[in-house]
Design a protein around this motif. Structure first.
Motif, PDB file in Angstrom:
ATOM      1  N   GLN A 141       0.837  -1.239  -0.106  1.00  0.00           N
ATOM      2  CA  GLN A 141      -0.110   0.014  -0.102  1.00  0.00           C
ATOM      3  C   GLN A 141       1.111   1.135   0.042  1.00  0.00           C
ATOM      4  O   GLN A 141       0.486   2.304  -0.606  1.00  0.00           O
ATOM      5  CB  GLN A 141      -0.909  -0.026   1.209  1.00  0.00           C
ATOM      6  N   ARG A 142       2.180   1.200   0.676  1.00  0.00           N
ATOM      7  CA  ARG A 142       2.875   2.310   0.654  1.00  0.00           C
ATOM      8  C   ARG A 142       3.596   2.805  -0.623  1.00  0.00           C
ATOM      9  O   ARG A 142       3.410   3.743  -1.063  1.00  0.00           O
ATOM     10  CB  ARG A 142       3.842   2.303   1.782  1.00  0.00           C
ATOM     11  N   VAL A 143       4.064   1.450  -1.138  1.00  0.00           N
ATOM     12  CA  VAL A 143       4.776   1.534  -2.437  1.00  0.00           C
ATOM     13  C   VAL A 143       3.617   1.991  -3.673  1.00  0.00           C
ATOM     14  O   VAL A 143       3.729   2.864  -4.287  1.00  0.00           O
ATOM     15  CB  VAL A 143       5.517   0.362  -2.977  1.00  0.00           C
ATOM     16  N   LEU A 144       2.317   1.607  -3.428  1.00  0.00           N
ATOM     17  CA  LEU A 144       1.300   1.876  -4.349  1.00  0.00           C
ATOM     18  C   LEU A 144       1.008   3.548  -4.391  1.00  0.00           C
ATOM     19  O   LEU A 144       0.926   4.158  -5.289  1.00  0.00           O
ATOM     20  CB  LEU A 144       0.010   1.304  -3.986  1.00  0.00           C
ATOM     21  N   ALA A 145       1.080   3.901  -2.989  1.00  0.00           N
ATOM     22  CA  ALA A 145       0.641   5.486  -2.610  1.00  0.00           C
ATOM     23  C   ALA A 145       1.948   6.238  -3.340  1.00  0.00           C
ATOM     24  O   ALA A 145       1.572   7.245  -3.897  1.00  0.00           O
ATOM     25  CB  ALA A 145       0.644   5.557  -1.217  1.00  0.00           C
ATOM     26  N   GLU A 146       3.154   5.742  -3.079  1.00  0.00           N
ATOM     27  CA  GLU A 146       4.184   6.554  -3.457  1.00  0.00           C
ATOM     28  C   GLU A 146       4.154   6.671  -5.268  1.00  0.00           C
ATOM     29  O   GLU A 146       4.662   7.424  -5.940  1.00  0.00           O
ATOM     30  CB  GLU A 146       5.637   5.649  -3.155  1.00  0.00           C
ATOM     31  N   HIS A 147       3.601   5.675  -5.692  1.00  0.00           N
ATOM     32  CA  HIS A 147       3.463   5.715  -7.344  1.00  0.00           C
ATOM     33  C   HIS A 147       2.135   6.091  -7.851  1.00  0.00           C
ATOM     34  O   HIS A 147       1.757   5.916  -8.814  1.00  0.00           O
ATOM     35  CB  HIS A 147       3.681   4.226  -8.021  1.00  0.00           C
ATOM     36  N   ASP A 148       1.578   6.907  -6.913  1.00  0.00           N
ATOM     37  CA  ASP A 148       0.078   7.540  -7.228  1.00  0.00           C
ATOM     38  C   ASP A 148      -0.843   6.581  -7.671  1.00  0.00           C
ATOM     39  O   ASP A 148      -1.659   7.058  -8.686  1.00  0.00           O
ATOM     40  CB  ASP A 148       0.221   8.824  -8.443  1.00  0.00           C
ATOM     41  N   GLY A 149      -0.955   5.569  -6.904  1.00  0.00           N
ATOM     42  CA  GLY A 149      -1.854   4.165  -7.342  1.00  0.00           C
ATOM     43  C   GLY A 149      -1.581   3.547  -8.720  1.00  0.00           C
ATOM     44  O   GLY A 149      -2.594   2.699  -9.257  1.00  0.00           O
ATOM     45  N   ASN A 150      -0.676   3.840  -9.316  1.00  0.00           N
ATOM     46  CA  ASN A 150      -0.057   3.254 -10.634  1.00  0.00           C
ATOM     47  C   ASN A 150       0.358   1.923 -10.434  1.00  0.00           C
ATOM     48  O   ASN A 150       1.400   1.520  -9.838  1.00  0.00           O
ATOM     49  CB  ASN A 150       1.015   3.982 -11.433  1.00  0.00           C
TER      50      ASN A 150
END
Length: 174
Positions: free
Chosen positions: A139-148
């Motif tokens: 979830q953290r990495v997903l947020a860092e990539h703006d949901g991409n």
């Protein structure tokens, strides 16, 4: 003690400020790094609570600037994404303590009081499971990539479909 709370979560910061005020401490709040550096000049805090994730920017990047501008301040890094690597980095960059969320005001004050490791201190009763820790990291990495999802899969070095299957599952409770 004069506190500076640097956290992008306004609700958490507000609750923590109120709890510190009830205990007779002065607490100021900054939502990001720029506001924190400006607040340092006005408040001269003795204690700083720094969130590791400030709305997408890393609190670790802010840590050397805090040490430089407030060398007398004791800094505690508070995070919902605790890991050994970030704890080591935080301490190397000048933090006195590292604490995982959720943490209450009593936990934070106790961490500030404890300067030396305490081998008699008990480990937390409930630790996160590997499944929950994995889910939070994704979830953290997903947020860092703006949901991409594709960019997140590349960052995690995994196949996009595998990541999509993992994201479709409900998170583990613990």
């Amino acid at each position: 003690m004069n506190f500076l709370l640097i956290d992008d979560d306004e609700v958490f910061a507000s609750v923590l400020r109120r709890a510190l005020s009830r205990r007779g401490y002065c607490a100021h709040w900054a939502a990001n790094g720029e506001a924190a550096l400006a607040a340092l000049k006005e408040t001269a805090p003795s204690h700083i609570v720094l969130d590791l994730n400030l709305g997408g920017e890393s609190g670790l990047r802010l840590l050397p600037h805090l040490r430089e501008q407030a060398p007398q301040a004791v800094i505690l890094v508070l995070t919902g994404y605790a890991s050994i690597a970030t704890a080591v980095d935080a301490i190397k960059l000048g933090a006195a303590q590292y604490l995982a969320k959720p943490a209450g005001v009593d936990d934070i004050l106790a961490a500030f009081e404890q300067r030396e490791p305490n081998p008699a201190q008990h480990a937390p009763e409930h630790t996160m499971s590997v499944r929950r820790l994995t889910w939070e990291h994704i979830q953290r990495v997903l947020a860092e990539h703006d949901g991409n999802v594709s960019a997140t899969a590349r960052a995690l070095d995994m196949h996009r479909r595998t990541l999509q299957r993992m994201l479709a599952k409900k998170p583990a409770n613990r």
